[in-house]
Design a protein around this motif. Structure first.
Motif, PDB file in Angstrom:
ATOM      1  N   VAL A 118       5.720  -4.572  -9.019  1.00  0.00           N
ATOM      2  CA  VAL A 118       4.929  -4.449  -7.793  1.00  0.00           C
ATOM      3  C   VAL A 118       5.728  -3.704  -6.719  1.00  0.00           C
ATOM      4  CG1 VAL A 118       3.902  -5.741  -5.881  1.00  0.00           C
ATOM      5  CG2 VAL A 118       3.457  -6.439  -8.227  1.00  0.00           C
ATOM      6  N   GLY A 119       7.008  -4.029  -6.588  1.00  0.00           N
ATOM      7  CA  GLY A 119       7.848  -3.340  -5.626  1.00  0.00           C
ATOM      8  C   GLY A 119       7.993  -1.856  -5.920  1.00  0.00           C
ATOM      9  N   ASN A 128       5.863   0.103  -7.607  1.00  0.00           N
ATOM     10  CA  ASN A 128       4.599   0.801  -7.360  1.00  0.00           C
ATOM     11  C   ASN A 128       4.309   0.910  -5.866  1.00  0.00           C
ATOM     12  OD1 ASN A 128       2.900   1.401 -10.002  1.00  0.00           O
ATOM     13  ND2 ASN A 128       4.000  -0.512 -10.346  1.00  0.00           N
ATOM     14  N   ALA A 129       4.727  -0.082  -5.088  1.00  0.00           N
ATOM     15  CA  ALA A 129       4.584   0.033  -3.641  1.00  0.00           C
ATOM     16  C   ALA A 129       5.425   1.189  -3.105  1.00  0.00           C
ATOM     17  CB  ALA A 129       4.993  -1.276  -2.970  1.00  0.00           C
ATOM     18  N   ILE A 170       3.645   4.484  -3.925  1.00  0.00           N
ATOM     19  CA  ILE A 170       2.566   4.749  -2.975  1.00  0.00           C
ATOM     20  C   ILE A 170       3.123   5.304  -1.667  1.00  0.00           C
ATOM     21  CG2 ILE A 170       0.768   3.661  -1.573  1.00  0.00           C
ATOM     22  CD1 ILE A 170       0.287   1.719  -3.862  1.00  0.00           C
ATOM     23  N   CYS A 171       4.168   4.684  -1.169  1.00  0.00           N
ATOM     24  CA  CYS A 171       4.786   5.154   0.073  1.00  0.00           C
ATOM     25  C   CYS A 171       5.362   6.555  -0.088  1.00  0.00           C
ATOM     26  CB  CYS A 171       5.877   4.184   0.527  1.00  0.00           C
ATOM     27  SG  CYS A 171       5.265   2.548   1.001  1.00  0.00           S
ATOM     28  N   ALA A 191      -1.349   7.491  -5.829  1.00  0.00           N
ATOM     29  CA  ALA A 191      -1.395   6.243  -5.067  1.00  0.00           C
ATOM     30  C   ALA A 191      -2.425   5.287  -5.651  1.00  0.00           C
ATOM     31  CB  ALA A 191      -1.714   6.541  -3.598  1.00  0.00           C
ATOM     32  N   SER A 243      -0.996   3.731  -8.822  1.00  0.00           N
ATOM     33  CA  SER A 243      -0.036   2.666  -8.518  1.00  0.00           C
ATOM     34  C   SER A 243      -0.737   1.426  -7.978  1.00  0.00           C
ATOM     35  CB  SER A 243       0.990   3.171  -7.505  1.00  0.00           C
ATOM     36  OG  SER A 243       1.767   4.221  -8.046  1.00  0.00           O
ATOM     37  N   ALA A 244      -1.806   1.620  -7.193  1.00  0.00           N
ATOM     38  CA  ALA A 244      -2.563   0.476  -6.683  1.00  0.00           C
ATOM     39  C   ALA A 244      -3.202  -0.308  -7.825  1.00  0.00           C
ATOM     40  CB  ALA A 244      -3.621   0.952  -5.697  1.00  0.00           C
ATOM     41  N   ILE A 263      -0.553  -2.436  -9.388  1.00  0.00           N
ATOM     42  CA  ILE A 263      -0.259  -3.611  -8.559  1.00  0.00           C
ATOM     43  C   ILE A 263      -1.346  -4.676  -8.747  1.00  0.00           C
ATOM     44  CG2 ILE A 263      -0.086  -4.427  -6.180  1.00  0.00           C
ATOM     45  CD1 ILE A 263       1.251  -1.815  -5.454  1.00  0.00           C
TER      46      ILE A 263
END
Length: 207
Positions: free
Chosen positions: A73-74, A76-77, A80-81, A147, A150-151, A154
């Motif tokens: 999760v970290g 993929n976050a 996205i960023c 993005a 990746s969402a 998550i």
């Protein structure tokens, strides 16, 4: 029934994660994105470990799988960023996804839905062994595609984490109950045996 429902749901989510990870791995290979390729490979191994732990009633494997999902999760976050250029991140300056070994971008940059790629000839911006292109007409730009991908990862990871914690808790409770049932053996407990109170007397005969 609840245990079977939780196990079946977890296996289903693991299969969805596996399919989504394989799909993402293919497009990352096509785009020469080495950092995501490495992360996807570790994720695929962790998902397989989670499926094995669920089928074989191994709570430790599920705990490792759940711990990996937190890292996933970290990651993929961060992806996205990175693609949305949050904060100081910049795709034009930072080539983290390729470990700074090439200028390749996402495969979706040139192959997105509706994208029209036009080579720019005799451009002063072109480096050695590279060419400059112009991409227009995309229905959805590649940063948003990455993005969204990746969402989705998550979303699947969060549900997988919840069910992994639930199923591992059920497995641990069953292991504790089995230890309690078999606890008598560890103390050398033996069932009482019937003893005979009859005594044999010698028999004398007159000759």
């Amino acid at each position: 029934m609840a245990k079977c429902s939780g196990r079946c749901t977890l296996v289903a989510f693991c299969c969805l994660q596996l399919v989504a990870a394989l799909q993402r791995q293919i497009f990352d290979f096509l785009g020469y994105q080495w950092a995501p390729i490495l992360a996807n490979f570790l994720h695929i191994m962790a998902v397989i470990l989670g499926i094995f732990g669920t089928v074989q009633y191994r709570s430790r494997y599920l705990i490792l799988y759940a711990a990996w999902l937190v890292l996933w999760v970290g990651w993929n976050a961060f992806v996205i960023c990175f693609y949305l250029e949050v904060g100081q991140l910049s795709q034009d300056r930072d080539f983290i996804m390729t470990f700074n070994t090439s200028l390749h971008r996402s495969w979706w940059m040139e192959n997105g839905p509706g994208c029209l790629v036009t080579p720019v000839l005799n451009s002063r911006l072109a480096l050695e062994d590279h060419h400059v292109i112009s991409v227009t007409g995309c229905l959805l730009d590649y940063p948003y595609i990455e993005a969204l991908s990746s969402a989705l990862q998550i979303f699947l990871a969060l549900f997988g984490f919840v069910f992994a914690c639930y199923v591992s808790k059920v497995f641990l409770e069953e292991e504790d109950s089995f230890d309690f049932i078999g606890g008598f053996d560890s103390y050398g407990y033996q069932a009482p045996q019937k003893t005979s109170h009859l005594q044999l007397q010698p028999l004398y005969t007159s000759g």
